[in-house]
Design a protein around this motif. Structure first.
Motif, PDB file in Angstrom:
ATOM      1  N   ALA A 238      73.663  56.701  46.050  1.00 46.59           N
ATOM      2  CA  ALA A 238      72.980  57.562  47.022  1.00 46.59           C
ATOM      3  C   ALA A 238      72.527  58.867  46.373  1.00 46.59           C
ATOM      4  CB  ALA A 238      73.900  57.838  48.201  1.00 46.59           C
ATOM      5  N   VAL A 239      73.352  59.402  45.495  1.00 48.85           N
ATOM      6  CA  VAL A 239      72.962  60.618  44.770  1.00 48.85           C
ATOM      7  C   VAL A 239      71.741  60.345  43.894  1.00 48.85           C
ATOM      8  CG1 VAL A 239      73.719  62.237  42.983  1.00 48.85           C
ATOM      9  CG2 VAL A 239      75.245  61.654  44.872  1.00 48.85           C
ATOM     10  N   MET A 240      71.742  59.187  43.231  1.00 49.41           N
ATOM     11  CA  MET A 240      70.587  58.825  42.407  1.00 49.41           C
ATOM     12  C   MET A 240      69.340  58.623  43.275  1.00 49.41           C
ATOM     13  SD  MET A 240      71.334  58.849  39.218  1.00 49.41           S
ATOM     14  CE  MET A 240      70.098  57.851  38.439  1.00 49.41           C
ATOM     15  N   ALA A 241      69.511  58.079  44.484  1.00 47.24           N
ATOM     16  CA  ALA A 241      68.376  57.882  45.383  1.00 47.24           C
ATOM     17  C   ALA A 241      67.746  59.213  45.771  1.00 47.24           C
ATOM     18  CB  ALA A 241      68.821  57.133  46.636  1.00 47.24           C
ATOM     19  N   VAL A 242      68.576  60.201  46.044  1.00 50.53           N
ATOM     20  CA  VAL A 242      68.056  61.519  46.396  1.00 50.53           C
ATOM     21  C   VAL A 242      67.441  62.194  45.176  1.00 50.53           C
ATOM     22  CG1 VAL A 242      68.728  63.830  47.175  1.00 50.53           C
ATOM     23  CG2 VAL A 242      69.630  61.806  48.329  1.00 50.53           C
ATOM     24  N   TRP A 243      68.112  62.070  44.044  1.00 50.62           N
ATOM     25  CA  TRP A 243      67.658  62.758  42.838  1.00 50.62           C
ATOM     26  C   TRP A 243      66.331  62.176  42.334  1.00 50.62           C
ATOM     27  CZ3 TRP A 243      69.590  61.859  37.302  1.00 50.62           C
ATOM     28  CH2 TRP A 243      69.172  62.883  36.473  1.00 50.62           C
TER      29      TRP A 243
ATOM     30  N   GLU B  36      63.651  54.475  46.952  1.00 48.16           N
ATOM     31  CA  GLU B  36      64.205  53.760  48.097  1.00 48.16           C
ATOM     32  C   GLU B  36      65.139  52.634  47.675  1.00 48.16           C
ATOM     33  OE1 GLU B  36      60.864  54.105  47.681  1.00 48.16           O
ATOM     34  OE2 GLU B  36      60.396  55.650  49.163  1.00 48.16           O
ATOM     35  N   GLY B  37      64.896  52.052  46.519  1.00 48.08           N
ATOM     36  CA  GLY B  37      65.737  50.964  46.043  1.00 48.08           C
ATOM     37  C   GLY B  37      67.179  51.386  45.830  1.00 48.08           C
ATOM     38  N   TRP B  38      67.346  52.592  45.287  1.00 47.30           N
ATOM     39  CA  TRP B  38      68.704  53.116  45.114  1.00 47.30           C
ATOM     40  C   TRP B  38      69.375  53.336  46.465  1.00 47.30           C
ATOM     41  CZ3 TRP B  38      71.482  53.573  40.762  1.00 47.30           C
ATOM     42  CH2 TRP B  38      70.809  53.518  39.546  1.00 47.30           C
ATOM     43  N   ALA B  39      68.617  53.822  47.443  1.00 47.22           N
ATOM     44  CA  ALA B  39      69.185  54.071  48.772  1.00 47.22           C
ATOM     45  C   ALA B  39      69.591  52.762  49.445  1.00 47.22           C
ATOM     46  CB  ALA B  39      68.177  54.815  49.640  1.00 47.22           C
TER      47      ALA B  39
END
Length: 84
Positions: free
Chosen positions: A37-42, A46-49
């Motif tokens: 989730a941190v990587m998705a925000v950073w 969307e794939g990370w989320a």
């Protein structure tokens, strides 16, 4: 990062087959999901989320499975649905 997350989830799933290890497996998968989730925000991806959300659902399922281990699935499927 992806390889570490995949290996953590696979190791957590492997450990979840033992009754005493399900909470530890859920914790490991939850931590990997938080890092996803941190990587998705950073990275604003969307794939990370999506991957992080699926990991949270898997961790919640393992926790429900731990507490309802000896019960029949028909008795606790609603708890599983509520957790996810």
């Amino acid at each position: 990062m992806r390889l570490a997350g995949v290996l953590t989830v696979l190791l957590g799933l492997w450990g979840s087959w033992h009754y005493d290890e399900q909470l530890w497996a859920a914790a490991a998968i939850a931590i990997a999901s938080v890092s996803g989730a941190v990587m998705a925000v950073w990275l604003r991806r969307e794939g990370w989320a999506l991957t992080a959300a699926l990991g949270v659902n898997l961790a919640a399922s393992l926790i429900v499975w731990h507490y309802r281990y000896n019960d029949h699935l028909l008795d606790w499927w609603t708890d599983l649905a509520w957790a996810n």
